[in-house]
Design a protein around this motif. Sequence first.
Motif, short mmCIF file in Angstrom:
data_model
loop_
_atom_site.label_atom_id
_atom_site.label_comp_id
_atom_site.label_asym_id
_atom_site.label_seq_id
_atom_site.Cartn_x
_atom_site.Cartn_y
_atom_site.Cartn_z
N ASN A 74 -0.43 -4.25 -5.56
CA ASN A 74 1.00 -4.18 -5.94
C ASN A 74 1.47 -2.78 -6.32
O ASN A 74 2.45 -2.63 -7.05
CB ASN A 74 1.31 -5.15 -7.09
CG ASN A 74 1.45 -6.58 -6.59
OD1 ASN A 74 1.81 -6.80 -5.43
ND2 ASN A 74 1.17 -7.53 -7.44
N ASN A 75 0.76 -1.72 -5.87
CA ASN A 75 1.19 -0.35 -6.16
C ASN A 75 1.34 0.40 -4.84
O ASN A 75 0.39 0.97 -4.32
CB ASN A 75 0.17 0.35 -7.07
CG ASN A 75 0.69 1.69 -7.57
OD1 ASN A 75 1.37 2.40 -6.86
ND2 ASN A 75 0.36 2.01 -8.81
N GLU A 76 2.56 0.37 -4.31
CA GLU A 76 2.82 0.98 -2.99
C GLU A 76 2.60 2.48 -2.98
O GLU A 76 2.20 3.05 -1.97
CB GLU A 76 4.24 0.65 -2.53
CG GLU A 76 4.36 -0.76 -1.99
CD GLU A 76 5.74 -1.08 -1.44
OE1 GLU A 76 6.34 -0.21 -0.81
OE2 GLU A 76 6.19 -2.22 -1.67
N LEU A 79 -1.09 3.11 -2.66
CA LEU A 79 -1.48 2.66 -1.33
C LEU A 79 -1.10 3.70 -0.28
O LEU A 79 -1.91 4.09 0.56
CB LEU A 79 -0.83 1.31 -1.00
CG LEU A 79 -1.14 0.72 0.38
CD1 LEU A 79 -2.63 0.41 0.53
CD2 LEU A 79 -0.32 -0.54 0.62
N GLU A 80 0.14 4.19 -0.35
CA GLU A 80 0.61 5.20 0.61
C GLU A 80 -0.18 6.50 0.49
O GLU A 80 -0.53 7.12 1.49
CB GLU A 80 2.10 5.48 0.41
CG GLU A 80 2.98 4.44 1.08
CD GLU A 80 4.47 4.66 0.83
OE1 GLU A 80 4.89 5.82 0.66
OE2 GLU A 80 5.21 3.65 0.80
N GLU A 115 2.46 0.07 11.28
CA GLU A 115 2.83 0.67 10.00
C GLU A 115 2.40 2.13 9.91
O GLU A 115 3.11 2.96 9.33
CB GLU A 115 2.19 -0.12 8.83
CG GLU A 115 2.71 -1.53 8.68
CD GLU A 115 1.93 -2.57 9.48
OE1 GLU A 115 1.88 -3.72 9.03
OE2 GLU A 115 1.39 -2.25 10.57
N ASN A 156 2.66 -6.07 2.36
CA ASN A 156 2.56 -4.66 2.76
C ASN A 156 2.36 -4.50 4.27
O ASN A 156 2.25 -3.38 4.76
CB ASN A 156 1.42 -3.96 2.01
CG ASN A 156 1.82 -3.62 0.59
OD1 ASN A 156 2.90 -3.13 0.35
ND2 ASN A 156 0.93 -3.89 -0.34
#
Length: 196
Positions: A74-76, A79-80, A115, A156
């Motif tokens: 839940n931490n974009e 992640l990015e 993505e 995601n």
Amino acid sequence: MIVVGLTGGIGSGKTTVAKLFEDFGVPVYIADIEAKKLMNQSKVIKRKLIQLFGEEAYKGGVLNRPFLADAIFNNEVFLEKMNSIIHPRVARHFEKWIAKQNVPYVIKEVAILFENGGYKVCDYVITVTAPKETRIKRLLKRDHTSVARIEAIMRNQWTDEARIERSDFVIENINLEKTKEKVAQIHKEIITNIKF
């Protein structure tokens, strides 16, 4: 060399489909497996992941996967940032791998092919689908995880509809025999369309 991208949401059965292509003698590059190897072997990746996540990113010199999974859950932003460290190196690794292949075409299996822009190097794209409930059941059995974690990963990733719109082939992976038939059909079509 023809590059065929193979993608699909988590739990759709990409690995099963990839193995069916291998049965036809098609070399398969599974980006997730190669990324995990690089995360353990590359000094540059190790250094950057430790800078990003702290010393806990590795335990005894080995990637601390549960810790990283919690960090990006839940931490974009994390992640990015992690993806920006890993994906360019996986892309370079794939280029070296493909240079060693001597076949009409290869499969590049990537969960987030669209993505991360990986579809741009593909001549064809295959999307593997399965109903959400089926995918969740498979993942609960395979990964001993939670529905909340699975759904966070799904959020995601692109939807099947978005992937299908940009794909050349779609494999609905519910029944193994039907999946085998579809793989055989796609293999034949790709081989037929390759200009030798």
